[in-house]
Design a protein around this motif. Structure first.
Motif, PDB file in Angstrom:
ATOM      1  N   VAL A   8      47.942  39.664  40.879  1.00 35.03           N
ATOM      2  CA  VAL A   8      47.064  38.819  40.091  1.00 35.03           C
ATOM      3  C   VAL A   8      45.640  38.921  40.590  1.00 35.03           C
ATOM      4  O   VAL A   8      44.688  38.866  39.837  1.00 35.03           O
ATOM      5  CB  VAL A   8      47.566  37.359  40.132  1.00 35.03           C
ATOM      6  N   GLY A  10      44.211  41.483  41.702  1.00 32.14           N
ATOM      7  CA  GLY A  10      43.538  42.707  41.365  1.00 32.14           C
ATOM      8  C   GLY A  10      43.633  43.798  42.418  1.00 32.14           C
ATOM      9  O   GLY A  10      42.929  44.783  42.358  1.00 32.14           O
ATOM     10  N   ARG A 364      36.857  46.208  40.808  1.00 33.08           N
ATOM     11  CA  ARG A 364      37.706  45.012  40.919  1.00 33.08           C
ATOM     12  C   ARG A 364      36.831  43.785  40.864  1.00 33.08           C
ATOM     13  O   ARG A 364      35.854  43.738  41.616  1.00 33.08           O
ATOM     14  CB  ARG A 364      38.484  45.028  42.238  1.00 33.08           C
ATOM     15  N   PRO A 365      37.117  42.799  40.049  1.00 33.63           N
ATOM     16  CA  PRO A 365      38.186  42.860  39.070  1.00 33.63           C
ATOM     17  C   PRO A 365      37.740  43.645  37.850  1.00 33.63           C
ATOM     18  O   PRO A 365      36.576  44.029  37.747  1.00 33.63           O
ATOM     19  CB  PRO A 365      38.390  41.378  38.711  1.00 33.63           C
ATOM     20  N   GLY A 366      38.711  43.838  36.960  1.00 33.13           N
ATOM     21  CA  GLY A 366      38.353  44.395  35.662  1.00 33.13           C
ATOM     22  C   GLY A 366      38.743  45.832  35.432  1.00 33.13           C
ATOM     23  O   GLY A 366      38.312  46.420  34.445  1.00 33.13           O
ATOM     24  N   HIS A 367      39.583  46.399  36.303  1.00 34.61           N
ATOM     25  CA  HIS A 367      39.751  47.851  36.191  1.00 34.61           C
ATOM     26  C   HIS A 367      40.347  48.337  34.874  1.00 34.61           C
ATOM     27  O   HIS A 367      40.074  49.459  34.468  1.00 34.61           O
ATOM     28  CB  HIS A 367      40.512  48.419  37.397  1.00 34.61           C
ATOM     29  N   PRO A 368      41.097  47.509  34.089  1.00 35.50           N
ATOM     30  CA  PRO A 368      41.596  48.090  32.827  1.00 35.50           C
ATOM     31  C   PRO A 368      40.563  48.112  31.690  1.00 35.50           C
ATOM     32  O   PRO A 368      40.901  48.464  30.569  1.00 35.50           O
ATOM     33  CB  PRO A 368      42.770  47.158  32.442  1.00 35.50           C
ATOM     34  N   PRO A 384      39.300  43.153  29.853  1.00 35.48           N
ATOM     35  CA  PRO A 384      40.595  42.639  30.295  1.00 35.48           C
ATOM     36  C   PRO A 384      40.669  41.129  30.061  1.00 35.48           C
ATOM     37  O   PRO A 384      39.644  40.451  29.979  1.00 35.48           O
ATOM     38  CB  PRO A 384      40.614  42.952  31.790  1.00 35.48           C
ATOM     39  N   ASN A 386      41.973  38.678  32.040  1.00 36.66           N
ATOM     40  CA  ASN A 386      41.631  37.777  33.144  1.00 36.66           C
ATOM     41  C   ASN A 386      40.142  37.457  33.066  1.00 36.66           C
ATOM     42  O   ASN A 386      39.310  38.375  32.971  1.00 36.66           O
ATOM     43  CB  ASN A 386      41.942  38.438  34.494  1.00 36.66           C
ATOM     44  N   ALA A 389      37.630  39.230  35.269  1.00 34.55           N
ATOM     45  CA  ALA A 389      37.724  40.660  34.936  1.00 34.55           C
ATOM     46  C   ALA A 389      36.980  40.931  33.629  1.00 34.55           C
ATOM     47  O   ALA A 389      36.336  41.969  33.462  1.00 34.55           O
ATOM     48  CB  ALA A 389      39.189  41.075  34.816  1.00 34.55           C
ATOM     49  N   PRO A 449      40.333  37.426  40.001  1.00 37.28           N
ATOM     50  CA  PRO A 449      40.146  37.901  38.621  1.00 37.28           C
ATOM     51  C   PRO A 449      40.366  36.839  37.558  1.00 37.28           C
ATOM     52  O   PRO A 449      39.754  36.901  36.493  1.00 37.28           O
ATOM     53  CB  PRO A 449      41.191  39.004  38.469  1.00 37.28           C
TER      54      PRO A 449
HETATM   55  O1  MOO Z   1      41.348  43.863  38.139  1.00 35.44           O
HETATM   56 MO1  MOO Z   1      42.244  42.822  36.933  1.00 35.44          MO
HETATM   57  O2  MOO Z   1      41.012  43.324  36.137  1.00 35.44           O
HETATM   58  O3  MOO Z   1      42.899  41.727  37.983  1.00 35.44           O
HETATM   59  O4  MOO Z   1      41.435  41.444  37.100  1.00 35.44           O
END
Ligand code: MOO
Ligand SMILES: Nc1nc2c(c(=O)[nH]1)N[C@H]1C(S)=C(S)[C@@H](COP(=O)(O)OP(=O)(O)OC[C@H]3O[C@@H](n4cnc5c(N)ncnc54)[C@H](O)[C@@H]3O)O[C@H]1N2
Length: 492
Positions: A8, A10, A364-368, A384, A386, A389, A449
């Motif tokens: 969770v 990230g 991080r966060p936000g990798h997708p 994303p 979160n 994120a 995130p």
């Molecule tokens: O890296 Mo995700 O984007 O946990 O928040």
């Protein structure tokens, strides 16, 4: 900490994680610095090894299961953070010129200049008095001359003292003979052969109508010479400048009635997620939509016009219709970027023939997060779900893209020193909420995130390189548009 906590927050579970529960700690007071939580770690929202708070880079070998120096294969498509930003900025580079249009001044504010602002006149356009007082010629005392045609204040007083002199807006005035003075108002044209302007509070007239200065008169004093600010043809601002209220004022002063500007890009926000409530308290596994209320006003500060924020249910067909039916320059989706059973963003992009320009970012966060060019040529940024994120995706992909779509000049990055150590991800950039402090950037807690508590109190996001950073290290800073002030004068 459970494996779920790590996920969770990230970080993949290849990391050896030590430390407290995610998100422990308090938000620092701006004046007094951080209020440490029970674990006294700067940013446990990301659940990291404590010893990395000293900024020691663990290196890729800290991730068991991956060869030394080689990041995990799951990341192979992820763009580096800075490369992703550059790509997002470039991806719309041809659009703004095609959309430039001349608009009256009152419609230009908030848009970007499509061409340099060039002075259409000298400023000031004539030699101008900077003060109310007397235009004098040669050394004093001076004999006061009435101004022909000037309005008169009354019949009393010494000769010449009762006319109002040369006022702002008067046309050509006669040259001033040596040894004479005329009354003059701020903003009025200076007569030829004037030596200086003497302020009304620094001179007195005697009974014979002579003017005496009560201090030294320096030639040229309180005269704004023609062209002092600019000459006709001078470049006042480059193309790409944002038309602010101050720019409007300058443009008007410089003679403009219209400005060639790029319209603000139009954005439609699609909020995905059947679990989202738009009001009331969370219940039965449902949670409040934090992104719908946040994104439209944030996007406006980034120069966009938000045409709609729509909620789309977790249904591929519904998402497909919403994406293909949008007339916005940029469609911004939230959630559904991962590979879960109801994460429909990738399949819908594939089905509709979109080109994925960025598919995951090493941040991080936000990798997708992702960026796509739709079959229509419009753009889509997938944030994303979160919430922090999503902020990361907003500033990593949407902000540079919108800046380009809006015809705005790129903002040169700036760096600021760090007050407290902040730990890093072994391979990826981290974006960590901070507040400015006299002694440097202070990273905030509650930076996980799914958390908005840190960013809500922050001045911006600090860009933490892989491996972390030590006190005194200079970090790139993404200021939040509403950050009130910056210690150290970064904007001067
Ligand atoms: O890296 Mo995700 O984007 O946990 O928040
Ligand atoms: N097997 C994997 N699962 C996940 C990965 C991964 O790499 N492999 N990445 C994780 C990361 S990191 C993130 S971030 C999320 C991104 O997921 P989605 O973009 O598909 O978002 P959702 O699953 O729809 O939601 C994630 C999370 O956020 C909450 N959410 C969504 N929208 C909102 C909103 N408008 N307001 C408040 N909260 C929202 C949602 O309820 C979820 O809790 O994927 C991980 N999974």
């Amino acid at each position: 900490m459970t494996a779920q906590d790590r996920e969770v927050d990230g970080f993949d579970d290849a990391l050896a994680l030590v430390g407290g529960e995610p998100g422990a700690g308090g938000v620092p007071d701006r004046a007094t610095g951080p209020v440490h939580g029970p674990h006294h770690s700067q940013d446990q929202g990301e659940g990291q090894e404590r010893d990395r708070t000293r900024g020691a880079a663990p290196g890729p070998s800290a991730a068991p299961g991956h060869g030394p120096g080689s990041p995990p294969t799951a990341r192979h498509r992820a763009e580096r953070w800075d490369a992703a930003r550059a790509l997002a900025a470039r991806s719309a580079a041809s659009v703004p010129a095609a959309r430039a249009a001349s608009v009256p001044l009152d419609r230009a504010v908030g848009r970007a200049l499509a061409e340099p602002l060039t002075a259409l006149t000298d400023l000031p356009s004539f030699d101008t008095s900077a003060m109310d007082g007397w235009a004098v010629s040669g050394p004093g005392p001076w004999s006061v001359r009435p101004v022909k045609g000037s309005p008169r204040k009354g019949a009393t007083g010494s000769r010449g003292a009762d006319d109002l002199g040369i006022l702002a807006g008067h046309g050509t005035v006669a040259p001033l003979p040596d040894g004479t003075a005329v009354r003059i108002a701020t903003g009025a044209r200076i007569p030829a052969d004037t030596t200086a302007v003497v302020r009304s509070e620094h001179a007195r007239t005697d009974s014979r109508g002579h003017l005496h200065a009560d201090r030294e008169v320096i030639p040229g004093q309180d005269i704004r010479p023609r062209g002092q600010e600019c000459r006709t043809g001078d470049r006042l601002l480059p193309a790409g400048s944002l038309v602010t209220p101050a720019v409007l004022g300058l443009a008007a002063a410089a003679g403009y009635d219209e400005l060639l500007t790029v319209p603000r890009p139009r954005v439609e926000v699609l909020v995905l997620g059947d679990e989202l409530l738009t009001e009331g308290l969370p219940h039965d596994g449902l949670i409040r939509d934090a992104l719908g209320p946040m994104l439209a006003p944030w996007l406006r500060t980034l120069g966009a016009d938000v045409i709609a924020t729509r909620r789309v249910r977790d249904d591929a067909e519904a998402l497909c219709r919403a994406v293909t039916g949008s007339t916005a320059d940029l469609v911004l989706t939230t959630g559904g970027t991962a590979a879960g059973p109801v994460d429909h963003v990738h399949p819908v992009l594939h089905k509709t023939g979109a080109e994925l320009l960025v598919d995951g970012v090493a941040v991080r966060p936000g990798h997708p997060m992702l960026l796509a060019r739709l079959a229509s040529g419009r753009h889509l940024v997938g944030l994303p779900g979160n919430p922090l994120a999503a902020v990361s995706g907003l500033l990593t992909l949407a902000e540079p893209l919108l800046r380009t779509l809006a015809g705005r000049a790129p903002r040169p990055p700036y760096r600021a020193p760090l007050r407290d150590a902040v730990h890093g991800h072994p391979y990826d950039t981290r974006l960590v909420p901070f507040v400015h402090h006299d002694e440097g950037l202070v990273p905030l807690h509650f930076n996980g995130p799914a958390m908005l508590r840190g960013i809500a109190a922050a001045d911006g996001l600090a860009v933490v390189p892989p491996g972390g950073a030590r006190p005194g290290d200079e970090l790139e800073v993404l200021d939040l548009p509403w950050a009130a002030s910056v210690d150290g004068g970064c904007f001067t």
